[in-house]
Design an enzyme around this catalytic site. Structure first.
Site, short mmCIF file in Angstrom:
data_model
loop_
_atom_site.label_atom_id
_atom_site.label_comp_id
_atom_site.label_asym_id
_atom_site.label_seq_id
_atom_site.Cartn_x
_atom_site.Cartn_y
_atom_site.Cartn_z
N ALA A 149 0.75 -1.20 0.15
CA ALA A 149 -0.10 -0.10 0.14
C ALA A 149 0.73 1.27 0.10
CB ALA A 149 -1.07 0.03 1.16
N ARG A 153 -13.17 -18.94 5.54
CA ARG A 153 -12.01 -18.94 6.36
C ARG A 153 -12.72 -18.98 8.13
NH1 ARG A 153 -7.30 -15.26 4.00
NH2 ARG A 153 -6.86 -16.79 2.23
#
Ligand code: FAD
Length: 480
Positions: free
Chosen positions: A16, A277
């Site tokens: 990022a 998940r």
């Protein structure tokens, strides 16, 4: 340099921060991070890859729908649509930066499949070494970019506020010296909070120090109770930052088992081992408590381990486990923070001059649970968007008047840090309930004055207690 001509400071050398810094050209950027070569970034550890609907049979609408379903529709739908539409172009942009993705003999991108995706759309590089390949490519670009000045041995400890606007940072370098730096604006790209938990796939530095800085500056936080737990980290006794055993192994046919070898996910979810998940992580945690542990059996895999899973192979061998011949002991582990500094689509926080991007930020794209391999994508696309928007910031307007510094405050002593990690794991791990959260809050309240980590944990526990229904990765056993 006058403050009007000060650089934009980007804190963080992961995907990022790098994407933001590159997109800021030609504006001067000072990129600050703690370690050289990205060794302390989650970005470099990413294994599965980056999600993008590049297959003809796939579409960005299908990718968006899978993202919304994974996020329990707590997502910002407009952000999701934007991210998924831009994803194929992000792959092209990364290739233009020198990242070589894995291709088949005909030159087509090889596509993997992960939990929650109804199509094969995970683009990868170097098999399971995708994050390392992507960050290496971006780092090289950034190191040669004339507009970026890089310091890789500093910890940002405080922000300077002038007239309510952030206009500087205070850093501590590796030789213990303090420096104050002027900034036209500050972008936090400081990653997640996994290291606040007893078991994590994150690097040790992913302890939420950027989030704590934003909190100290009075920035609004959002959704901070939503933490994703990965079901398969390598279960090393007494370990804290654990090697990840990529979900792509289950995509390639590896199966989860309990101690005696019974299939762990049979009958629990239609997608079995590739269920979302949070579902798999809770079953793994339960098997660890009651069924003789959780194991991944990858012995029958019809894959070239060295080429497809070099990272997992090396991590297992380093701990005396040969996954080609032995089952892999696995544990659930804190993996990804969906919440963070509340920002708009251009990374603006509620405090003027302060921006956030990547895992430290929350723009709503991941909702209550992140779809696998959407976060590198977010780092690249939102990083570029934040950088491009900041590049248009007028140079001339700087706030006037007196300034003051806001810092994270004292660090929790090591023994209390370890106790806090256990506390968060027990009370705010894959399974949560009101009694556990209330008791943890009381303990944490007593530690708040001793260190900023306890203040951050207190915020997370409070938000988890207030959200009294299960949603996405936030699972309340007392009110599902
Ligand atoms: C093991 C693992 C596997 C993963 N696999 C995938 C995957 O396959 N696909 C996917 O999309 N996502 C994956 N993820 C998630 C993804 O890697 C991260 O969400 C993403 O890389 C975060 O990027 P970032 O740039 O926000 O932060 P990071 O890459 O973590 O970078 C944080 C940076 O901030 C700096 N920093 C932090 N605090 C300070 C401070 N106070 N002062 C100075 N510098 C500071 C650090 O030095 C570091 O440079 C995985 C994560 C892990 C841990």
């Amino acid at each position: 340099m006058t403050r009007a001509g000060a650089p934009i400071i980007v804190v963080g050398g992961g995907v990022a921060g790098l994407a933001t810094a590159l997109a800021l050209a030609p504006r001067p950027v000072r990129l600050l991070c703690r370690a050289n070569q990205g060794s302390d970034t989650a970005s470099a550890l990413a294994q599965g890859g980056i999600a993008a609907a590049v297959d003809r049979a796939d579409s960005s609408d299908a990718h968006a729908l899978d993202t919304l379903v994974a996020g329990a529709r707590h997502n910002d739908a407009a952000m999701v649509r934007w991210l998924c539409r831009q994803a194929p172009a992000a792959i092209g942009w990364l290739e233009a930066q020198g990242v070589g993705f894995d291709r088949d003999a005909a030159g087509r991108l090889q596509l993997g499949r992960e939990g929650g995706h109804r199509a094969s759309r995970i683009v990868h590089a170097g098999g399971d070494a995708s994050g390392a390949a992507i960050t290496r490519g971006l780092r090289r670009r950034a190191q040669h970019a004339w507009h970026i000045q890089w310091r890789s041995d500093v910890d940002v400890q405080a922000l300077r506020l002038r007239g309510g606007t952030v206009d500087g940072v205070r850093v501590l370098d590796s030789r213990g010296r303090r420096h104050d730096m002027d900034a036209r604006a500050v972008v936090l790209a400081t990653g997640g909070i996994g290291a606040l938990f007893a078991r994590t796939s994150n690097p040790a530095g992913a302890n939420g120090s950027g989030l704590a800085l934003a909190m100290a500056a009075g920035a609004r936080l959002r959704d901070i109770e939503f933490v994703q737990f990965h079901p398969t980290a390598l279960d090393i006794a007494g370990g804290h930052c654990l090697p990840l055993i990529t979900e792509a192994l289950r995509g390639a046919g590896a199966r989860l088992q309990d101690g005696p070898g019974r299939p762990l996910m049979a009958g629990l979810h239609p997608l079995e081992d590739l269920a979302p998940r949070d579902v798999v992580a809770r079953r793994v945690a339960q098997a660890q408590r009651t069924d003789g542990g959780a194991w991944l059996d990858a012995r029958d895999l019809d894959s070239d381990w060295e080429r497809c899973f070099p990272t997992v192979l090396a991590a297992c061998l380093a701990h005396g486990i040969d996954p080609r011949r032995q089952r892999i002991p696995v544990t659930a582990a804190a993996h990804f923070h969906m919440g963070g500094v509340a920002v708009d689509a251009d990374g603006r926080s509620s405090v003027a001059g302060l921006y956030a991007v990547g895992e430290v930020a929350c723009n709503g794209v991941h909702g209550a649970n992140r779809l696998a391999s959407n976060s590198l994508l977010e780092g690249v696309l939102c990083g570029r968007r934040v950088g491009e928007s900041l590049a248009r910031l007028p140079r001339s307007t700087v706030p006037a008047g007196a300034h003051h510094w806001v810092g994270r405050g004292a660090e929790l002593p090591p023994a209390e840090s370890a106790a806090l990690r256990d506390l968060l794991w027990q009370a705010a791990g894959p399974e949560r309930d009101a009694a556990g959260l209330k008791s943890a809050l009381q303990t944490c309240a007593a530690w708040r004055k001793d260190g900023w980590q306890a203040q951050l944990a207190h915020c997370l526990l409070t938000a988890a207690l207030q959200r009294d229904r299960s949603l996405g990765a936030h699972y309340r056993t007392d009110a599902t």
